[in-house]
Structures are given as C-alpha cells and as structure tokens.
Write an enzyme that holds these catalytic residues in place. Structure first.
Site, PDB file in Angstrom:
ATOM      1  N   THR A  21       0.813  -1.232   0.000  1.00 20.79           N
ATOM      2  CA  THR A  21       0.000   0.000   0.000  1.00 20.79           C
ATOM      3  C   THR A  21       0.842   1.276   0.000  1.00 20.79           C
ATOM      4  O   THR A  21       0.403   2.308   0.485  1.00 20.79           O
ATOM      5  CB  THR A  21      -0.953   0.035   1.223  1.00 20.79           C
ATOM      6  OG1 THR A  21      -0.151   0.065   2.419  1.00 20.79           O
ATOM      7  CG2 THR A  21      -1.889  -1.138   1.267  1.00 20.79           C
ATOM      8  N   TRP A  22       2.043   1.204  -0.542  1.00 16.05           N
ATOM      9  CA  TRP A  22       2.896   2.399  -0.610  1.00 16.05           C
ATOM     10  C   TRP A  22       2.465   3.255  -1.796  1.00 16.05           C
ATOM     11  O   TRP A  22       2.085   2.721  -2.835  1.00 16.05           O
ATOM     12  CB  TRP A  22       4.353   1.942  -0.775  1.00 16.05           C
ATOM     13  CG  TRP A  22       5.384   3.018  -0.764  1.00 16.05           C
ATOM     14  CD1 TRP A  22       5.384   4.164  -0.025  1.00 16.05           C
ATOM     15  CD2 TRP A  22       6.599   3.045  -1.541  1.00 16.05           C
ATOM     16  NE1 TRP A  22       6.521   4.893  -0.281  1.00 16.05           N
ATOM     17  CE2 TRP A  22       7.289   4.222  -1.200  1.00 16.05           C
ATOM     18  CE3 TRP A  22       7.172   2.169  -2.464  1.00 16.05           C
ATOM     19  CZ2 TRP A  22       8.522   4.569  -1.770  1.00 16.05           C
ATOM     20  CZ3 TRP A  22       8.399   2.498  -3.023  1.00 16.05           C
ATOM     21  CH2 TRP A  22       9.060   3.683  -2.675  1.00 16.05           C
ATOM     22  N   ASP A  46       0.023  -4.998   3.793  1.00 18.16           N
ATOM     23  CA  ASP A  46       1.235  -4.344   4.302  1.00 18.16           C
ATOM     24  C   ASP A  46       1.090  -2.831   4.256  1.00 18.16           C
ATOM     25  O   ASP A  46       0.767  -2.260   3.222  1.00 18.16           O
ATOM     26  CB  ASP A  46       2.431  -4.753   3.415  1.00 18.16           C
ATOM     27  CG  ASP A  46       3.706  -4.064   3.867  1.00 18.16           C
ATOM     28  OD1 ASP A  46       4.222  -4.463   4.935  1.00 18.16           O
ATOM     29  OD2 ASP A  46       4.161  -3.117   3.201  1.00 18.16           O
ATOM     30  N   TYR A  51       3.886   5.539   5.091  1.00 16.20           N
ATOM     31  CA  TYR A  51       3.075   5.657   3.875  1.00 16.20           C
ATOM     32  C   TYR A  51       1.884   6.586   4.150  1.00 16.20           C
ATOM     33  O   TYR A  51       0.814   6.132   4.585  1.00 16.20           O
ATOM     34  CB  TYR A  51       2.557   4.282   3.406  1.00 16.20           C
ATOM     35  CG  TYR A  51       3.620   3.208   3.227  1.00 16.20           C
ATOM     36  CD1 TYR A  51       4.974   3.525   3.096  1.00 16.20           C
ATOM     37  CD2 TYR A  51       3.262   1.857   3.174  1.00 16.20           C
ATOM     38  CE1 TYR A  51       5.938   2.537   2.934  1.00 16.20           C
ATOM     39  CE2 TYR A  51       4.216   0.869   3.004  1.00 16.20           C
ATOM     40  CZ  TYR A  51       5.554   1.217   2.891  1.00 16.20           C
ATOM     41  OH  TYR A  51       6.496   0.234   2.728  1.00 16.20           O
ATOM     42  N   GLN A 160      11.272  -8.238   5.670  1.00 17.36           N
ATOM     43  CA  GLN A 160      10.660  -7.761   4.420  1.00 17.36           C
ATOM     44  C   GLN A 160      11.751  -7.059   3.603  1.00 17.36           C
ATOM     45  O   GLN A 160      12.381  -6.122   4.083  1.00 17.36           O
ATOM     46  CB  GLN A 160       9.511  -6.798   4.745  1.00 17.36           C
ATOM     47  CG  GLN A 160       8.728  -6.431   3.498  1.00 17.36           C
ATOM     48  CD  GLN A 160       7.604  -5.438   3.763  1.00 17.36           C
ATOM     49  OE1 GLN A 160       7.621  -4.334   3.258  1.00 17.36           O
ATOM     50  NE2 GLN A 160       6.629  -5.835   4.558  1.00 17.36           N
ATOM     51  N   TYR A 188       9.309  -7.293  -1.285  1.00 15.25           N
ATOM     52  CA  TYR A 188       8.586  -6.075  -1.682  1.00 15.25           C
ATOM     53  C   TYR A 188       9.037  -5.601  -3.063  1.00 15.25           C
ATOM     54  O   TYR A 188      10.049  -6.066  -3.584  1.00 15.25           O
ATOM     55  CB  TYR A 188       8.690  -4.989  -0.612  1.00 15.25           C
ATOM     56  CG  TYR A 188      10.020  -4.285  -0.400  1.00 15.25           C
ATOM     57  CD1 TYR A 188      10.574  -3.434  -1.365  1.00 15.25           C
ATOM     58  CD2 TYR A 188      10.695  -4.413   0.806  1.00 15.25           C
ATOM     59  CE1 TYR A 188      11.761  -2.754  -1.153  1.00 15.25           C
ATOM     60  CE2 TYR A 188      11.893  -3.734   1.031  1.00 15.25           C
ATOM     61  CZ  TYR A 188      12.417  -2.901   0.039  1.00 15.25           C
ATOM     62  OH  TYR A 188      13.588  -2.234   0.259  1.00 15.25           O
TER      63      TYR A 188
HETATM   64  P1  NAP Z   1       5.383  -3.017  -6.955  1.00 14.83           P
HETATM   65  O1  NAP Z   1       4.371  -3.786  -6.218  1.00 14.83           O
HETATM   66  O2  NAP Z   1       6.584  -3.698  -7.479  1.00 14.83           O
HETATM   67  O3  NAP Z   1       4.720  -2.240  -8.184  1.00 14.83           O
HETATM   68  C1  NAP Z   1       3.632  -1.403  -8.029  1.00 14.83           C
HETATM   69  C2  NAP Z   1       3.303  -0.842  -9.412  1.00 14.83           C
HETATM   70  O4  NAP Z   1       2.916  -1.910 -10.267  1.00 14.83           O
HETATM   71  C3  NAP Z   1       2.136   0.133  -9.365  1.00 14.83           C
HETATM   72  O5  NAP Z   1       2.433   1.169 -10.307  1.00 14.83           O
HETATM   73  C4  NAP Z   1       0.959  -0.698  -9.856  1.00 14.83           C
HETATM   74  O6  NAP Z   1      -0.006   0.062 -10.558  1.00 14.83           O
HETATM   75  C5  NAP Z   1       1.647  -1.630 -10.814  1.00 14.83           C
HETATM   76  N1  NAP Z   1       0.919  -2.896 -10.944  1.00 14.83           N
HETATM   77  C6  NAP Z   1       0.528  -3.721  -9.955  1.00 14.83           C
HETATM   78  N2  NAP Z   1      -0.086  -4.800 -10.444  1.00 14.83           N
HETATM   79  C7  NAP Z   1      -0.084  -4.644 -11.790  1.00 14.83           C
HETATM   80  C8  NAP Z   1      -0.579  -5.420 -12.868  1.00 14.83           C
HETATM   81  N3  NAP Z   1      -1.191  -6.606 -12.639  1.00 14.83           N
HETATM   82  N4  NAP Z   1      -0.411  -4.955 -14.146  1.00 14.83           N
HETATM   83  C9  NAP Z   1       0.214  -3.770 -14.383  1.00 14.83           C
HETATM   84  N5  NAP Z   1       0.703  -2.983 -13.407  1.00 14.83           N
HETATM   85  C10 NAP Z   1       0.560  -3.429 -12.123  1.00 14.83           C
HETATM   86  O7  NAP Z   1       5.925  -1.778  -6.090  1.00 14.83           O
HETATM   87  P2  NAP Z   1       5.972  -1.252  -4.613  1.00 14.83           P
HETATM   88  O8  NAP Z   1       4.745  -0.535  -4.268  1.00 14.83           O
HETATM   89  O9  NAP Z   1       7.290  -0.572  -4.502  1.00 14.83           O
HETATM   90  O10 NAP Z   1       6.102  -2.570  -3.688  1.00 14.83           O
HETATM   91  C11 NAP Z   1       4.986  -3.272  -3.172  1.00 14.83           C
HETATM   92  C12 NAP Z   1       4.778  -2.997  -1.686  1.00 14.83           C
HETATM   93  O11 NAP Z   1       5.915  -3.391  -0.924  1.00 14.83           O
HETATM   94  C13 NAP Z   1       4.622  -1.510  -1.325  1.00 14.83           C
HETATM   95  O12 NAP Z   1       3.384  -0.992  -1.731  1.00 14.83           O
HETATM   96  C14 NAP Z   1       4.874  -1.557   0.151  1.00 14.83           C
HETATM   97  O13 NAP Z   1       3.731  -2.035   0.843  1.00 14.83           O
HETATM   98  C15 NAP Z   1       6.021  -2.563   0.230  1.00 14.83           C
HETATM   99  N6  NAP Z   1       7.348  -1.906   0.235  1.00 14.83           N
HETATM  100  C16 NAP Z   1       8.124  -2.019   1.350  1.00 14.83           C
HETATM  101  C17 NAP Z   1       9.351  -1.389   1.403  1.00 14.83           C
HETATM  102  C18 NAP Z   1      10.199  -1.525   2.640  1.00 14.83           C
HETATM  103  O14 NAP Z   1      11.227  -0.810   2.768  1.00 14.83           O
HETATM  104  N7  NAP Z   1       9.826  -2.393   3.546  1.00 14.83           N
HETATM  105  C19 NAP Z   1       9.851  -0.658   0.296  1.00 14.83           C
HETATM  106  C20 NAP Z   1       9.049  -0.592  -0.846  1.00 14.83           C
HETATM  107  C21 NAP Z   1       7.819  -1.225  -0.872  1.00 14.83           C
HETATM  108  P3  NAP Z   1      -1.442   0.524  -9.924  1.00 14.83           P
HETATM  109  O15 NAP Z   1      -1.162   0.989  -8.549  1.00 14.83           O
HETATM  110  O16 NAP Z   1      -1.886   1.598 -10.864  1.00 14.83           O
HETATM  111  O17 NAP Z   1      -2.366  -0.655  -9.955  1.00 14.83           O
END
Ligand code: NAP
Length: 276
Positions: A21-22, A46, A51, A160, A188
């Site tokens: 949910t970032w 998450d 966030y 994570q 992530y």
């Molecule tokens: P991600 O999940 O790798 O990618 C998110 C992007 O992909 C968004 O632009 C989303 O678009 C797109 N997307 C998702 N499903 C899709 C699909 N089926 N087809 C096309 N595009 C798609 O990136 P992230 O947000 O960096 O990582 C996921 C989560 O991990 C975060 O939200 C957060 O909760 C966690 N995180 C943790 C840390 C840490 O330090 N612990 C760091 C980074 C992230 P839409 O939103 O437009 O659907």
C-alpha cells in the site's frame, strides 16, 4: 483462492500473494482495490507509518473484517527508541482502527536507536497483546542475528526485503539465513515498483511472455510465481486498479521446473546488486 503457506515461525497460514500500500494515489480507487483483493483472499496487507494516508485507507478497507486480515505495519527507524516504538504503534493502531497488528516491523535500521532497544519494545507490545509477532525490514544477516538474539523468547516472524526479477540479491545470504532460522521472507516491489517491470522487448521480457503464453498466465503472474517459488517467500505487490489486483491474485501458482530454469537464466542472480 490464493494458496497459503505457514508464515515463518507463526504457524499462521498466510496467502502467498498479499497487498502492498505504498504511494497510494487515489483513496477511493485504493479502497476498492484493497477490498477486491481481500475478497480474492489477498489478506496479507502491508502498510507503514511512513506511507502517508495508507494506514487510514487500510483501516477503512478492513473495517468489519479485521479477523480475515494478516495486518502488518512498520515503525520508522527515527521513532524506534523504546518509548518511540510504543507510541508509534499506538498511533498506527488508531489510524488503522484496530486493537492489534499481526506483525510490527522495524522499517529499516539506520543506527538511530540500538536494534536491541527496538526489539525490547516489540517484546513489550507482544506481551500487551497489541502486536502478535515482531518483524524487521531491509535487514542484512548481521542485523538479523542481532534482532533474533535481542528478541529472546519472542520469535522473529519475517524480514521484508526488496525482491524482483532484476534484484535477486537476497538469494545469496539473506534468504538462506531466513530459511535456516524459520523466518519468513516478504518480497517487496515484486514488479520493480512503478516502472521497473521488464519491457516486452527485452530478453527477460520475451522469456516471461513465452512462459506466460505456454502456461495460460500473464507475465506478471509468472513473475510473482517465480519470486514465491521458495516456500519461505511471500510477495506483496501494490495495485490500485481492481483489474491489476485480479491479475495479481493469479500469481501464487507453482511454476514447472523448466520455467524456473528459463527465468533463472533470463534474469541471472547478480551478487552485489541491491543493498543487501
Ligand atoms: P510493486 O508492487 O513492485 O509495483 C507497483 C506498481 O505496479 C504500481 O504502479 C501498480 O499500478 C503496478 N501494478 C501492480 N499490479 C499490476 C498489474 N497486474 N499490471 C500492471 N501494473 C501493475 O511496487 P511497490 O509498491 O514498490 O512494492 C509493493 C509494496 O511493498 C509496497 O506498496 C509496500 O507495501 C512494500 N514496500 C516495502 C518497502 C520496505 O522498505 N519495507 C519498500 C518498498 C515497498 P497501480 O497501482 O496503478 O495498480
């Protein structure tokens, strides 16, 4: 329904594919997407105090169905003194509209406060029932050892970490350590965040497309299946579009060995990549 597996030492069956949910852009869209994900069994949600606005949206999405959800939030390193962790947790619970987190993570270690002090607060939160398990994020092996030691009788539930096709750095040391110590690994940014997914024209993109076509899946579903091929690994893609959530829900399947080998070849492990 999405397959589930035991989450580290907790004994809880958690879906292989959860929801990140970032960087939510639109509250209404994010709410609809999160609820659609819960309906599809993507109940590992998450969030983090970092966030902005995310904990409130998650709180709305899980209202009336808290018991279905495996809820994770995180404390910022600069807040992670003993008192600061207690306070940050209280505030996260308020924003989420719940009385407990399933796992509470130290978002990363920047040395602001000793890891042992944060873990002592985690133990206190567990004893008071506000948190079920302690976890960490972005920890290397030395930091994992320190957190595990400091937790004592309380178990470390997860680490994570960044994990996607172009960033497989955790496979060299962090993942083996977690496997040995029965600590779940939560990958992530499984799509490389907003613009990091391999282009269809690239060598890797072509390999993904070929496997996807053969298996009747999409390239992103194949990517999620590859990343979660190890039974200790969970993935948490973020999606704000319901159709994206629906697609991601199909990513928790077992890839045949020849597909794993082909992806291993197309996206080779490059030690030293990433920060771990
Ligand atoms: P991600 O999940 O790798 O990618 C998110 C992007 O992909 C968004 O632009 C989303 O678009 C797109 N997307 C998702 N499903 C899709 C699909 N089926 N087809 C096309 N595009 C798609 O990136 P992230 O947000 O960096 O990582 C996921 C989560 O991990 C975060 O939200 C957060 O909760 C966690 N995180 C943790 C840390 C840490 O330090 N612990 C760091 C980074 C992230 P839409 O939103 O437009 O659907």
């Amino acid at each position: 329904m999405i397959p589930k597996r035991p989450f580290g030492p907790t004994g809880v069956q958690v879906p292989v594919v959860g929801q990140g949910t970032w960087q939510l852009r639109d509250r209404r869209a994010a709410l609809d997407a999160l609820k659609a994900g819960l309906d599809l069994g993507m109940t590992h949600v998450d969030t983090a105090e970092l966030y902005t606005g995310s904990e409130q949206v998650v709180g709305e999405a899980i209202q009336g169905r808290r018991d279905e959800v495996f809820l994770v939030s995180k404390v910022l390193p600069r807040h992670a003194s003993f008192e600061g962790t207690m306070k940050a947790c209280e505030q996260s619970l308020q924003r989420l509209g719940t009385d407990r987190l399933d796992v509470y993570l130290l978002h990363w270690n920047d040395g602001s406060h000793p890891i042992g002090e944060t873990m002592r607060a985690m133990g206190e939160l567990i004893d008071s029932g506000k948190v079920r398990w302690a976890g960490v994020s972005n920890f290397d092996v030395d930091e994992l050892e320190e957190a595990k030691g400091a937790l004592g009788a309380h178990r470390l539930a997860c680490n994570q970490v960044l994990y996607h096709l172009e960033q497989r750095g955790i496979e060299s040391a962090v993942l083996p350590w977690c496997r040995r110590n029965k600590v779940a690994v939560v990958g992530y940014s499984p799509f490389g965040s907003t613009n990091g997914f391999p282009s269809p024209a690239s060598k890797g993109g072509r390999a993904l497309a070929e496997i996807a076509k053969r298996l009747g899946k999409t390239p992103r579903q194949v990517a999620l299946a590859f990343l979660s091929r190890d039974p200790d690994v969970f993935v948490i893609p973020k999606a704000e579009k319901v159709e994206h959530v629906q697609e991601n829900a199909g990513g928790g399947f077992a890839l045949p060995k020849d597909a794993i080998d082909a992806l291993d070849h197309a996206f080779p492990m490059r030690p030293g990549l990433g920060f771990l």
